[in-house]
Design an enzyme around this catalytic site. Sequence first.
Site, PDB file in Angstrom:
ATOM      1  CB  VAL A 166      32.710  40.781  26.506  1.00  0.00           C
ATOM      2  CG1 VAL A 166      32.030  39.742  25.637  1.00  0.00           C
ATOM      3  CG2 VAL A 166      34.191  40.471  26.660  1.00  0.00           C
TER       4      VAL A 166
ATOM      5  CG  ASP B  68      31.947  47.492  36.292  1.00  0.00           C
ATOM      6  OD1 ASP B  68      30.872  47.996  36.613  1.00  0.00           O
ATOM      7  OD2 ASP B  68      32.046  46.307  35.908  1.00  0.00           O
TER       8      ASP B  68
ATOM      9  CD  GLN C  69      30.566  45.282  45.223  1.00  0.00           C
ATOM     10  OE1 GLN C  69      31.583  44.746  45.649  1.00  0.00           O
ATOM     11  NE2 GLN C  69      30.377  45.497  43.934  1.00  0.00           N
TER      12      GLN C  69
ATOM     13  CB  SER D 246      25.832  43.533  32.762  1.00  0.00           C
ATOM     14  OG  SER D 246      25.372  43.680  34.092  1.00  0.00           O
TER      15      SER D 246
ATOM     16  N   GLY E 258      30.064  36.463  40.661  1.00  0.00           N
ATOM     17  CA  GLY E 258      29.366  35.293  40.130  1.00  0.00           C
ATOM     18  C   GLY E 258      28.361  35.658  39.063  1.00  0.00           C
TER      19      GLY E 258
ATOM     20  CG  HIS F 209      32.201  37.178  34.727  1.00  0.00           C
ATOM     21  ND1 HIS F 209      30.827  37.179  34.725  1.00  0.00           N
ATOM     22  CD2 HIS F 209      32.570  38.137  35.608  1.00  0.00           C
ATOM     23  CE1 HIS F 209      30.385  38.074  35.580  1.00  0.00           C
ATOM     24  NE2 HIS F 209      31.413  38.680  36.126  1.00  0.00           N
TER      25      HIS F 209
HETATM   26  O1  PAF Z   1      32.985  44.103  39.481  1.00  0.00           O
HETATM   27  C1  PAF Z   1      32.580  43.305  40.334  1.00  0.00           C
HETATM   28  O2  PAF Z   1      32.051  42.240  40.039  1.00  0.00           O
HETATM   29  C2  PAF Z   1      32.744  43.654  41.818  1.00  0.00           C
HETATM   30  O3  PAF Z   1      32.581  45.015  42.033  1.00  0.00           O
HETATM   31  C3  PAF Z   1      34.055  43.142  42.420  1.00  0.00           C
HETATM   32  C4  PAF Z   1      35.259  43.797  41.763  1.00  0.00           C
HETATM   33  C5  PAF Z   1      34.150  41.639  42.266  1.00  0.00           C
HETATM   34  C6  PAF Z   1      34.123  43.468  43.912  1.00  0.00           C
HETATM   35  O4  PAF Z   1      33.075  42.897  44.597  1.00  0.00           O
END
Ligand code: PAF
Length: 280
Positions: free
Chosen positions: A176, A150, A61, A185, A28, A34
């Site tokens: 981007v 990433d 994470q 980001s 999000g 995105h």
């Molecule tokens: O890159 C991200 O936003 C996150 O690491 C992901 C791939 C959605 C996993 O939570």
Amino acid sequence: MKIVETAAEAHGGIAAAKRRRVLVPTMGALHRGHLELIRLARAAAGPEGEVAVSIFVNPLQFEPGADFERYPRPESADEELCRGAGVDLLFRPPVSEIYFADRSVTVEEHALSQTLCGKSRPGHFRGVCTVVTKLFHLLEPDAAVFGEKDFQQLAIIRRMVRDLDFRVEIIGAPTVREEDGLACSSRNQYLTPEEREQAPVLRAALLEAAERARNGERSAEALVRLVRERISAAPRARIDYVELVNASSLEAVVTLAPPSLLAVAVFFGKTRLIDNIQLP
Ligand code: PAF
């Protein structure tokens, strides 16, 4: 746009519609980066296909003390952006839909995760692999799009898909950037005006190193030193790592040989930014 919030509904939707589905997994706080992933997903899905976006801030994470609690969650703005971008399915489950309180199984990659961000963020990629596995099982996409910013995450997911026989095509999307070169980001919004002003030094330093490599520099030490010096000149920057690695194994190299990747992670205040460049 259909909005789904439970695992059962996610499964139900699949049985009903067996169109080609392309997934964009996100946490999000959607931005231009995105939207580009969604655009690529639409292209990959084709006119008859379906674009799904997941929004899930994945607690697994985030290391203890990291920014899980304060991670931005602008739900309605994200929903509007998805609607505007022509997303067909938005999956935004609460944590309780994804993780059982007594869960005891995770998914871990053991080689590519040992370097770069894996060293500074123990357990991070285990969290990523676990949640991406679950999203793939729940939504059964034919393809999924991940950003190249990433780079390590993308490499690890490709490896996971290969090693565990997921039938999901992984599509990498170019980074981007803002006009001044800063990679888009969700975490950029944490930056103070002073930090934001200095943050483009990451891209500038990487571009300068790439130019040096084009002009014949082959020493990893020299290239890394150059990037460290440029970034250290920004008073708010605190380097986590600058590394030249083989772009396939992600292991550090001594001499530049294609395919190589120069990758950086730098704190500005409490905000950790990453960027990378593939070298000629
Ligand atoms: O890159 C991200 O936003 C996150 O690491 C992901 C791939 C959605 C996993 O939570």
